[in-house]
Design an enzyme around this catalytic site. Structure first.
Site, PDB file in Angstrom:
ATOM      1  N   PRO A  83       2.439   2.483  12.873  1.00 16.77           N
ATOM      2  CG  PRO A  83       1.509   4.159  11.539  1.00 16.77           C
ATOM      3  CD  PRO A  83       1.518   2.685  11.747  1.00 16.77           C
TER       4      PRO A  83
ATOM      5  NE  ARG B  94      -2.952   5.085  14.159  1.00 17.34           N
ATOM      6  CZ  ARG B  94      -1.786   4.713  14.680  1.00 17.34           C
ATOM      7  NH1 ARG B  94      -1.076   5.566  15.380  1.00 17.34           N
ATOM      8  NH2 ARG B  94      -1.325   3.492  14.469  1.00 17.34           N
TER       9      ARG B  94
ATOM     10  CD  GLN C 121      -1.477   2.252  19.778  1.00 15.98           C
ATOM     11  OE1 GLN C 121      -1.299   2.304  20.990  1.00 15.98           O
ATOM     12  NE2 GLN C 121      -1.867   1.154  19.182  1.00 15.98           N
TER      13      GLN C 121
ATOM     14  CG  ASN D 166      -6.732   7.203  10.882  1.00 18.20           C
ATOM     15  OD1 ASN D 166      -7.305   6.341  10.208  1.00 18.20           O
ATOM     16  ND2 ASN D 166      -5.918   6.927  11.881  1.00 18.20           N
TER      17      ASN D 166
ATOM     18  CE1 TYR E 212      -3.935   2.188   0.724  1.00 15.54           C
ATOM     19  CE2 TYR E 212      -2.602   3.102   2.497  1.00 15.54           C
ATOM     20  CZ  TYR E 212      -3.723   3.158   1.693  1.00 15.54           C
ATOM     21  OH  TYR E 212      -4.640   4.185   1.847  1.00 15.54           O
ATOM     22  CG  ASP E 213       2.867   2.073   3.648  1.00 15.59           C
ATOM     23  OD1 ASP E 213       1.637   1.909   3.635  1.00 15.59           O
ATOM     24  OD2 ASP E 213       3.554   1.997   4.696  1.00 15.59           O
TER      25      ASP E 213
ATOM     26  N   GLY F 149      -2.294   1.046  23.835  1.00 12.23           N
ATOM     27  CA  GLY F 149      -3.299   2.071  23.510  1.00 12.23           C
ATOM     28  C   GLY F 149      -2.754   3.483  23.669  1.00 12.23           C
TER      29      GLY F 149
ATOM     30  CG  ASN G 293     -11.616  -3.357  14.913  1.00 10.94           C
ATOM     31  OD1 ASN G 293     -12.315  -4.106  14.250  1.00 10.94           O
ATOM     32  ND2 ASN G 293     -10.420  -3.684  15.357  1.00 10.94           N
TER      33      ASN G 293
HETATM   34  N1  LIG Z   1     -10.328   6.288   4.758  1.00  8.25           N
HETATM   35  C1  LIG Z   1      -9.150   6.764   5.094  1.00  8.25           C
HETATM   36  O1  LIG Z   1      -8.916   7.048   6.277  1.00  8.25           O
HETATM   37  C2  LIG Z   1      -8.088   6.998   4.068  1.00  8.25           C
HETATM   38  C3  LIG Z   1      -6.857   7.515   4.495  1.00  8.25           C
HETATM   39  C4  LIG Z   1      -5.868   7.727   3.547  1.00  8.25           C
HETATM   40  C5  LIG Z   1      -6.095   7.489   2.211  1.00  8.25           C
HETATM   41  N2  LIG Z   1      -7.291   7.000   1.820  1.00  8.25           N
HETATM   42  C6  LIG Z   1      -7.466   6.715   0.386  1.00  8.25           C
HETATM   43  O2  LIG Z   1      -8.754   7.103  -0.052  1.00  8.25           O
HETATM   44  C7  LIG Z   1      -9.244   6.169  -1.007  1.00  8.25           C
HETATM   45  C8  LIG Z   1     -10.609   5.647  -0.559  1.00  8.25           C
HETATM   46  O3  LIG Z   1     -10.479   5.018   0.701  1.00  8.25           O
HETATM   47  P1  LIG Z   1     -11.729   4.394   1.477  1.00  8.25           P
HETATM   48  O4  LIG Z   1     -11.457   4.538   2.915  1.00  8.25           O
HETATM   49  O5  LIG Z   1     -12.957   4.946   0.903  1.00  8.25           O
HETATM   50  O6  LIG Z   1     -11.547   2.856   1.123  1.00  8.25           O
HETATM   51  P2  LIG Z   1     -12.612   1.807   0.582  1.00  8.25           P
HETATM   52  O7  LIG Z   1     -11.929   0.483   0.611  1.00  8.25           O
HETATM   53  O8  LIG Z   1     -13.900   1.953   1.294  1.00  8.25           O
HETATM   54  O9  LIG Z   1     -12.833   2.288  -0.906  1.00  8.25           O
HETATM   55  C9  LIG Z   1     -12.003   1.927  -1.965  1.00  8.25           C
HETATM   56  C10 LIG Z   1     -12.882   1.636  -3.161  1.00  8.25           C
HETATM   57  O10 LIG Z   1     -12.043   1.296  -4.279  1.00  8.25           O
HETATM   58  C11 LIG Z   1     -12.589   0.155  -4.920  1.00  8.25           C
HETATM   59  N3  LIG Z   1     -11.490  -0.517  -5.622  1.00  8.25           N
HETATM   60  C12 LIG Z   1     -10.438  -1.164  -5.075  1.00  8.25           C
HETATM   61  N4  LIG Z   1      -9.634  -1.631  -6.050  1.00  8.25           N
HETATM   62  C13 LIG Z   1     -10.191  -1.252  -7.226  1.00  8.25           C
HETATM   63  C14 LIG Z   1      -9.833  -1.435  -8.585  1.00  8.25           C
HETATM   64  N5  LIG Z   1      -8.723  -2.103  -8.931  1.00  8.25           N
HETATM   65  N6  LIG Z   1     -10.646  -0.925  -9.533  1.00  8.25           N
HETATM   66  C15 LIG Z   1     -11.791  -0.266  -9.206  1.00  8.25           C
HETATM   67  N7  LIG Z   1     -12.178  -0.062  -7.938  1.00  8.25           N
HETATM   68  C16 LIG Z   1     -11.382  -0.551  -6.967  1.00  8.25           C
HETATM   69  C17 LIG Z   1     -13.205  -0.650  -3.802  1.00  8.25           C
HETATM   70  O11 LIG Z   1     -14.144  -1.601  -4.246  1.00  8.25           O
HETATM   71  C18 LIG Z   1     -13.818   0.441  -2.954  1.00  8.25           C
HETATM   72  O12 LIG Z   1     -15.102   0.779  -3.379  1.00  8.25           O
HETATM   73  C19 LIG Z   1      -8.204   5.079  -1.149  1.00  8.25           C
HETATM   74  O13 LIG Z   1      -7.424   5.324  -2.289  1.00  8.25           O
HETATM   75  C20 LIG Z   1      -7.368   5.228   0.101  1.00  8.25           C
HETATM   76  O14 LIG Z   1      -6.041   4.820  -0.113  1.00  8.25           O
HETATM   77  C21 LIG Z   1      -8.297   6.730   2.713  1.00  8.25           C
END
Ligand SMILES: NC(=O)c1ccc[n+]([C@@H]2O[C@H](COP(=O)([O-])OP(=O)(O)OC[C@H]3O[C@@H](n4cnc5c(N)ncnc54)[C@H](O)[C@@H]3O)[C@@H](O)[C@H]2O)c1
Length: 330
Positions: A277, A214, A212, A177, A148-149, A210, A193
């Site tokens: 983290p 956020r 840490q 977050n 991911y990172d 606990g 959770n």
């Molecule tokens: N929620 C957070 O706290 C947070 C923090 C940092 C970054 N983000 C980023 O924001 C974005 C959305 O996060 P979220 O929390 O809504 O997550 P989520 O998992 O609820 O949403 C991600 C969506 O992408 C879709 N998806 C995954 N792989 C796919 C692909 N290959 N093709 C098409 N669709 C695909 C999933 O089905 C899902 O609907 C992500 O890119 C995530 O990295 C979220």
């Protein structure tokens, strides 16, 4: 009908953040194309939008090319919680990297503006607090979070290379977050959770002691920040932190959830997962200066709305189960 209605594509539009973004974009008078492969997204998240003539949902995996005509692209597709992105780490990296190449290629071809949902995870386990955008991070490239990172870091690189090489109009948001209704109930993220455990009358699991910290941003604030960033002049590419700088310990969050739900849950400790983290907190000076943006929704209010959402969802599930069992019994 407005003649200035924009056509906006949201990849990952059926996910947690994406579905709120689609809703807000529609409310603001845009035509919205939601693209999702439903890996972690749910049709329930966009059910209320189906039937709106300005909304369209398309099942598509962004690791494959896509040919559509839109004015703006929000590239939100990617599983965001560790349990989901570690389930198929190769696909996670593909979604970030190949997905970014496909979406940037599309933006370049059609001249669309494109925003990348990057993440605070690009900072890894940070050695400076709070994190400013010029901090280059401390990521373990070999660990279980690296799919991911590092995928997100590479996506940022691609965004800036498309910008330099092809003058693609880019925006990179580093999201911290975020929480709120429609988080996945089994995504293992701390807010969902704790709430689900409390509502089920189970003990609340703290990883580590606990202590840490956020910082949690409510989803409506985040969506506002993303849309303000998209609306900036082309020179404002980011990367830009978006999140809530107000830190609390994970233990304090658990205690608040117990209070809000009225649950009798005890707090129990488990071992801290690898590369978790210890502290993560955004410096949002740039977002304040450039967007005039900052979080407006207090944690207590946002948590109360999220608890209500999960309460409703669990009641619906219990009712559906009771109906099914009733049908079988007759
Ligand atoms: N929620 C957070 O706290 C947070 C923090 C940092 C970054 N983000 C980023 O924001 C974005 C959305 O996060 P979220 O929390 O809504 O997550 P989520 O998992 O609820 O949403 C991600 C969506 O992408 C879709 N998806 C995954 N792989 C796919 C692909 N290959 N093709 C098409 N669709 C695909 C999933 O089905 C899902 O609907 C992500 O890119 C995530 O990295 C979220």
């Amino acid at each position: 009908m407005s003649l200035t209605r924009k056509r906006v594509m949201v990849t990952g539009g059926a996910g947690f953040l994406g579905s709120h973004l689609c809703e807000r974009l529609l409310r603001d008078g845009n035509d919205v194309l939601c693209v999702d492969n439903y890996f972690t997204g749910r049709k329930d998240n966009i059910a209320r939008l189906i039937g709106d003539p300005h909304f369209e949902a398309m099942r598509h995996d962004i690791t494959f090319p896509l040919y559509v005509e839109v004015d703006e692209i929000y590239n939100m597709a990617c599983p965001a919680s560790p349990v989901h992105y570690q389930y198929d780490p190769v696909q996670t990296t593909k979604t970030s990297v190949i997905g970014a190449i496909n979406m940037l290629g599309l933006a370049k071809r059609i001249g669309a503006k494109i925003l990348q949902a990057s993440t605070s995870e690009v900072y890894g386990d940070p050695t400076i607090h709070p994190q400013t955008e010029d901090y280059r991070g401390n990521v373990n490239p070999l660990g279980p979070r690296a799919c991911y990172d590092e995928g997100k870091r590479c996506a940022e690189t691609l965004f800036f290379d498309y910008h330099r090489q092809h003058r693609t109009r880019i925006k990179v948001a580093r999201i911290f977050n975020t929480y709120g209704p429609r988080m996945h109930p089994n995504d293992g993220r701390v807010v969902s959770n704790f709430i689900v455990q409390a509502l089920q009358g189970e003990d609340i699991t703290l990883y580590g002691d606990g202590s840490q910290t956020r910082a949690f941003c409510y989803v409506d604030d985040l969506v506002e920040g993303l849309m303000r960033l998209m609306a900036t002049e082309d020179v404002e590419t980011g990367p830009m932190n978006l999140g809530n700088p107000h830190e609390i310990t994970v233990r304090e969050l658990a205690e608040r959830v117990v209070r809000l739900t009225g649950a009798g849950s005890a707090l129990v400790q488990r071992e801290l997962p690898a590369d978790d983290p210890v502290q993560r907190c955004p410096d949002i000076g740039m977002a304040k200066r450039v967007l005039g943006w900052g979080p407006t929704i207090a944690l207590e209010d946002g948590l109360a709305r999220t608890v209500e959402y999960f309460r409703g969802m669990m009641a619906e599930r219990a009712a559906a189960l009771a109906t099914r069992e009733g049908v079988h019994a007759t």
